[in-house]
Write a protein that holds these residues in place. Structure first.
Motif, short mmCIF file in Angstrom:
data_model
loop_
_atom_site.label_atom_id
_atom_site.label_comp_id
_atom_site.label_asym_id
_atom_site.label_seq_id
_atom_site.Cartn_x
_atom_site.Cartn_y
_atom_site.Cartn_z
N TYR A 137 0.88 -1.14 -0.13
CA TYR A 137 -0.05 0.06 -0.14
C TYR A 137 0.95 1.29 -0.05
CZ TYR A 137 -3.59 3.55 1.20
OH TYR A 137 -4.33 4.74 1.20
N GLY A 138 1.73 1.36 0.64
CA GLY A 138 2.75 2.48 0.82
C GLY A 138 3.41 2.78 -0.29
N TYR A 139 3.88 1.78 -0.94
CA TYR A 139 4.77 1.87 -2.39
C TYR A 139 3.92 2.11 -3.41
CZ TYR A 139 8.69 -0.09 0.03
OH TYR A 139 9.80 -0.34 0.89
N THR A 140 2.77 1.82 -3.50
CA THR A 140 1.59 1.97 -4.62
C THR A 140 0.78 3.10 -4.48
OG1 THR A 140 0.05 0.43 -3.77
CG2 THR A 140 1.71 -0.30 -5.52
N GLU A 141 0.50 3.48 -3.31
CA GLU A 141 -0.30 4.84 -3.07
C GLU A 141 0.28 5.75 -2.91
OE1 GLU A 141 -3.68 4.92 -3.71
OE2 GLU A 141 -3.88 2.86 -4.15
N LYS A 142 1.55 5.68 -2.33
CA LYS A 142 2.47 6.94 -2.18
C LYS A 142 1.88 7.94 -1.24
CE LYS A 142 4.48 5.66 -6.70
NZ LYS A 142 4.51 6.22 -8.08
N SER A 143 1.05 7.86 -0.23
CA SER A 143 0.39 8.86 0.38
C SER A 143 0.85 8.72 1.79
CB SER A 143 -1.18 8.82 0.36
OG SER A 143 -1.51 7.68 0.93
N PRO A 196 6.06 -6.22 -2.80
CA PRO A 196 6.39 -5.12 -2.69
C PRO A 196 7.95 -4.84 -3.39
CG PRO A 196 5.47 -5.94 -0.70
CD PRO A 196 5.68 -7.12 -1.55
N PHE A 197 8.69 -5.95 -3.40
CA PHE A 197 9.91 -5.82 -3.80
C PHE A 197 10.13 -5.30 -5.42
CE2 PHE A 197 13.80 -7.52 -6.13
CZ PHE A 197 14.84 -7.42 -5.31
N LYS A 198 9.18 -5.56 -6.17
CA LYS A 198 8.84 -5.29 -7.50
C LYS A 198 8.31 -3.91 -7.56
CE LYS A 198 11.08 -8.66 -9.40
NZ LYS A 198 10.49 -9.61 -10.22
N ASN A 199 7.46 -3.20 -6.47
CA ASN A 199 6.94 -1.98 -6.49
C ASN A 199 7.40 -1.08 -5.83
OD1 ASN A 199 4.15 -2.93 -8.19
ND2 ASN A 199 4.68 -4.58 -6.93
N ILE A 200 8.71 -0.97 -5.46
CA ILE A 200 9.23 0.02 -4.66
C ILE A 200 9.17 1.52 -5.12
CG2 ILE A 200 11.45 0.97 -3.73
CD1 ILE A 200 12.43 -2.13 -3.59
N SER A 201 8.77 2.27 -4.27
CA SER A 201 8.74 3.64 -4.38
C SER A 201 9.59 4.49 -3.48
CB SER A 201 7.42 4.26 -4.57
OG SER A 201 6.38 4.29 -3.25
N ASN A 202 9.60 5.62 -3.32
CA ASN A 202 10.52 6.67 -2.55
C ASN A 202 9.96 6.73 -1.10
OD1 ASN A 202 12.66 7.78 -1.75
ND2 ASN A 202 12.25 9.76 -2.54
N MET A 203 9.73 5.79 -0.43
CA MET A 203 9.03 5.82 0.70
C MET A 203 9.79 5.27 2.19
SD MET A 203 5.95 6.76 2.00
CE MET A 203 5.37 6.84 0.39
N PRO A 204 10.34 6.14 2.98
CA PRO A 204 11.05 5.92 4.13
C PRO A 204 10.59 4.40 4.54
CG PRO A 204 10.85 8.11 4.04
CD PRO A 204 9.79 7.57 3.12
#
Length: 271
Positions: A137-143, A196-204
């Motif tokens: 959720y964190g990586y894909t929604e980025k909110s 999640p490994f394949k959907n990483i975004s810039n989220m601490p």
């Protein structure tokens, strides 16, 4: 009479010390689409708001799994939404669970005006299956402002991992989670989509894992940590020596240590 008293306990406001506690608030129509809201006393304007997700292999468990942890985090001065979500089955998959989390976040946001905490900019924390969902959720929604994942299954698209799951009778569970059958000799985009490994975004991202975990090997968090570092994402990995799949959350001393690490990470990223 006993039933009436139990109903009151699950549906009404109560107070534990310096915490306001609202139980089983419905954010959807399903009996599992509920959350418990823990609110500390005082000025809540700059207080971190945490979305907490329980584990249970996406097929069991509920708010009771994480109620103590929710209270402990709230006792640090945080608002906590302890979120339940539907179980996967032949018709409910990861995308539906992510929709549940999104609906819960919207509910918490909508309630902010009533209680005085922030409307946006939350932090998400999960354990086991809840950690997987928190990452995804964190990586894909980025909110979110930060993610914390304890003993997280983070890569579910490799043949090696799925063979391990098959050996332990969990392959059908992951197939329901993906909403697809795994092809041993072909592409599996549905399994990539839930990794999640394949959907990483810039989220601490804070990762906590026991090195004696028999269900989700510590390599899942180690490999994700390496990938996050390679992609320039702020991250931290804490290995709990000798701890199994509960990451020490059921041992008083280690639970305190975990709660401290979680809350320090969140405070660091709450600005």
């Amino acid at each position: 009479m006993r039933h009436f008293i139990l109903l009151l306990l699950f549906s009404c406001f109560s107070s534990f010390g310096q915490t306001k506690y609202f139980s089983h608030l419905a954010y959807g129509k399903s009996s599992q689409q509920v959350l418990d809201l823990y609110i500390p006393d005082g000025d809540l304007k700059n207080v971190p708001v945490v979305i907490l997700l329980h584990g249970g292999a996406w097929t069991m468990g509920g708010l009771e799994y994480t109620s103590k942890h929710a209270q402990d985090i709230c006792n640090k001065g945080f608002v906590v939404a302890n979120v339940d979500y539907r179980y996967i089955n032949d018709k409910i998959s990861a995308k539906d669970l992510l929709a549940d989390i999104g609906a819960a976040v919207s509910y918490v946001s909508d309630a902010s005006g009533k209680y005085g905490y922030a409307k946006t900019g939350y932090h998400i924390v999960g354990i086991s299956a809840g950690a997987h969902l928190a990452l995804l959720y964190g990586y894909t929604e980025k909110s979110m402002k930060s993610i914390t994942a304890l003993c997280a299954p983070s890569r579910l698209d490799s043949t090696e991992i799925l063979e391990f799951l098959k050996k332990n009778g969990l392959l059908s569970t992951i197939e329901k989670l993906a909403g697809a059958k795994f092809k041993a000799n072909g592409s599996n985009p549905a399994f990539v989509a839930i990794s999640p490994f394949k959907n990483i975004s810039n989220m601490p991202t804070l990762l906590i894992h026991g090195d004696a975990d028999p269900l989700v090997n510590v390599s899942q968090s180690q490999n994700l940590y390496t990938e996050l570092k390679n992609k320039g994402v702020e991250t931290k990995l804490i290995i709990r020596e000798g701890k199994g799949h509960d990451v020490g959350m059921n041992s008083p001393d280690t639970e305190i240590q975990n709660i401290n690490d979680i809350t320090e990470w969140i405070k660091k990223h709450n600005n």
